[in-house]
Design an enzyme around this catalytic site. Structure first.
Site, short mmCIF file in Angstrom:
data_model
loop_
_atom_site.label_atom_id
_atom_site.label_comp_id
_atom_site.label_asym_id
_atom_site.label_seq_id
_atom_site.Cartn_x
_atom_site.Cartn_y
_atom_site.Cartn_z
CB SER A 219 -0.76 -0.03 1.20
OG SER A 219 -0.14 -0.14 2.43
CG HIS B 235 -0.88 -5.76 4.07
ND1 HIS B 235 -0.46 -4.99 5.25
CD2 HIS B 235 -0.20 -4.67 2.93
CE1 HIS B 235 0.27 -3.71 4.88
NE2 HIS B 235 0.49 -3.82 3.61
CD GLU C 74 -0.43 -2.39 9.04
OE1 GLU C 74 -0.20 -1.81 10.11
OE2 GLU C 74 0.00 -2.08 7.93
CD GLU D 38 2.21 -5.31 7.79
OE1 GLU D 38 1.70 -4.97 8.90
OE2 GLU D 38 2.88 -4.44 6.98
CG ASP E 257 -1.77 1.32 8.58
OD1 ASP E 257 -2.65 2.21 8.01
OD2 ASP E 257 -0.93 1.22 7.99
CD GLU F 6 0.00 3.63 9.86
OE1 GLU F 6 0.38 2.72 10.91
OE2 GLU F 6 0.66 3.18 8.88
CG ASP G 271 2.35 4.71 6.15
OD1 ASP G 271 3.48 5.16 5.63
OD2 ASP G 271 1.85 3.52 5.85
CE LYS H 24 5.24 1.85 6.14
NZ LYS H 24 4.32 2.10 5.33
CG HIS I 247 6.95 -3.96 9.25
ND1 HIS I 247 6.46 -5.20 9.64
CD2 HIS I 247 5.81 -3.31 9.45
CE1 HIS I 247 5.18 -5.28 9.59
NE2 HIS I 247 4.78 -3.90 9.73
CE LYS J 283 2.72 0.02 10.88
NZ LYS J 283 1.49 0.17 9.91
P1 PGA Z 1 3.01 -1.25 3.17
O1 PGA Z 1 2.45 -1.38 4.69
O2 PGA Z 1 4.22 -1.66 3.49
O3 PGA Z 1 2.48 -2.24 2.57
O4 PGA Z 1 2.71 0.07 2.70
C1 PGA Z 1 2.70 -1.01 5.88
C2 PGA Z 1 1.68 0.47 6.22
O5 PGA Z 1 0.87 0.70 5.73
O6 PGA Z 1 2.19 0.78 7.46
ZN ZN Z 2 0.31 2.46 7.14
#
Ligand code: PGA
Ligand code: ZN
Length: 417
Positions: free
Chosen positions: A44, A157, A166, A207, A244, A288, A315, A340, A368, A391
């Site tokens: 995503s 996911h 999430e 995940e 999330d 999130e 994010d 990230k 992650h 996370k």
């Molecule tokens: P992604 O998901 O690594 O697929 O972007 C993680 C997140 O959205 O926090």
């Molecule tokens: Zn996210």
């Protein structure tokens, strides 16, 4: 920070946890020390992220190969950092940024650049004879993060009918990282048992969280509460919830949100109202991406309504970019940032975003990606930068567990466990 100079840089096309190619870089120093790093990859992905360079050759890995990125590491990036001190992260990163020369690292690839940036830092720590978490961020307060553990997966996911990406649990009031990790793992197992008893799927998503088909997203929240109780904890007090929603994936034209799986349509006002209802009914302390990556107005509305009572984490909105974070602070959009490193592409830029957020008293969550590897660099980085939260997925799938195990190791090194 001074010392050994970079002698050679190598690259390897490896696989991530989804079986897609990703990069590993290796950095060798003149004193014989070496470091390596693997880069992760999202599903995503935010549109404002730095560019992940893929070959596009459909004959190999459906176009996802990273041979060109590997060549860029061995060629222009290696030349750019040759002779620099690996311990001087800022200088190394600036040389990498300059070699690329584009604002979003699209020429040589943020994946190529990040791999060298992180591998060089590891080599620097090795040369100094120190653990990475101790060596990174000199002078900062080292803090073990609280896990924000994703135990039920939906959205992009998981191949189920759940729209929120999430569903996470957060241990509260624990004395150590290990204690919090244990509680979360116990809840994860309790959730698995409940799903099996009810004949619901107990297969896992990207995940490591369970990915059952459910009647609604609220049913997932009810299941989490039940699992917390089954494990012997009080929901809210001993284990809180976090979401999330990753609603950039839901955003359509003209500010209308449409859940991809459930097909529910909501205006941004209705979506803010929905999150308010969720916060009333469930002990959700962190949300999130409750609004989309370009819906600054939606973020402001959400922050006015809920910012006083819960953490609102950007994010896709901030993409670990200090410039976007500064705008968010000015516009009062959100009150926390997800970090990230591969969204921005170098260690130094990642740390700039962390420091800006911390300076303003915002929450910081190290993260992650859904496509990960066995590299646990983010565990060291979370501690080194004093992020406070991490996370890293469910206590399932070794690319997730690697981060938790590394944090246990660090806790041991700190002598706290
Ligand atoms: P992604 O998901 O690594 O697929 O972007 C993680 C997140 O959205 O926090
Ligand atoms: Zn996210």
């Amino acid at each position: 920070m001074s010392g050994a100079k970079i002698k050679a840089v190598t690259a390897l096309e490896i696989l991530d946890s989804r079986g897609n190619p990703t990069l590993r870089a290796g950095v060798l120093l003149e004193d014989g020390s070496a470091g390596w790093a693997n880069v992760p990859s999202g599903a995503s992905t935010g549109v404002h992220e730095a560019h992940e360079l893929r070959d596009g050759d459909r004959e190999r890995y459906g176009g996802k190969g990273v041979r060109q990125a590997a060549e860029n590491v061995r060629g222009p990036l290696a030349r750019a950092v040759a002779g620099l001190e690996a311990g001087d992260c800022r200088r190394v990163d600036q040389a990498l940024i300059d070699a690329d020369g584009t604002p979003n690292k699209s020429r040589l690839g943020a994946n190529a650049i990040l791999a060298v940036s992180l591998a060089s830092a590891r080599a620097g720590a090795a040369s100094a004879g120190q653990s990475l978490w101790r060596w990174l961020c000199p002078g900062s307060k080292k803090v073990l993060p609280v896990p924000m553990m994703n135990i039920l997966n939906g959205g992009a996911h998981a191949a189920n009918n759940v729209d929120i990406q999430e569903f996470m649990i957060i241990p509260r009031g624990v004395g150590s990282f290990g204690e919090g990790l244990r509680r979360c793992a116990e809840v994860y197992h309790a959730l698995g048992a409940i799903l099996r008893e009810r004949g619901l799927g107990s297969g896992v998503g990207d995940e490591g969280g369970f990915a059952p088909n459910l009647g609604s997203d609220e049913e997932a929240l009810e299941l989490l509460l039940r699992a917390i109780g089954r494990a012997g904890y009080r929901p809210g007090e001993e284990i809180a919830l976090a979401l999330d929603a990753a609603v950039s994936e839901w955003a359509g034209e003209d500010g209308v949100y449409r859940t991809p799986k459930g097909g529910k349509r909501r205006s941004r006002e209705e979506l803010a109202g929905y999150w308010g209802e969720i916060a009333e009914r469930y002990p959700v302390v962190s949300l999130e991406d409750g609004m989309a990556e370009d819906d600054w107005g939606g973020w402001q509305l959400l922050t006015q309504r809920l910012g006083g009572r819960m953490q609102l984490v950007g994010d896709d909105l901030f993409v670990t970019n200090a410039g976007r974070l500064e705008r968010g602070m000015g516009e009062k959009a959100g009150n926390a940032i997800l970090i990230k490193p591969n969204q921005v592409g170098t260690l130094s830029e990642t740390l700039a975003a962390v420091e800006m957020a911390q300076g303003a008293g915002w929450g910081v969550v190290m993260s992650h990606r859904s496509g990960e590897t066995e590299d646990a660099f983010i565990a060291d980085l979370a501690v080194a930068a004093g992020c406070g939260q991490i996370k890293a997925g469910a206590p399932c799938r070794s690319e997730r567990v690697a981060k938790y195990n590394r944090l246990l190791e660090i806790e041991g090194e700190m002598g706290i466990s």
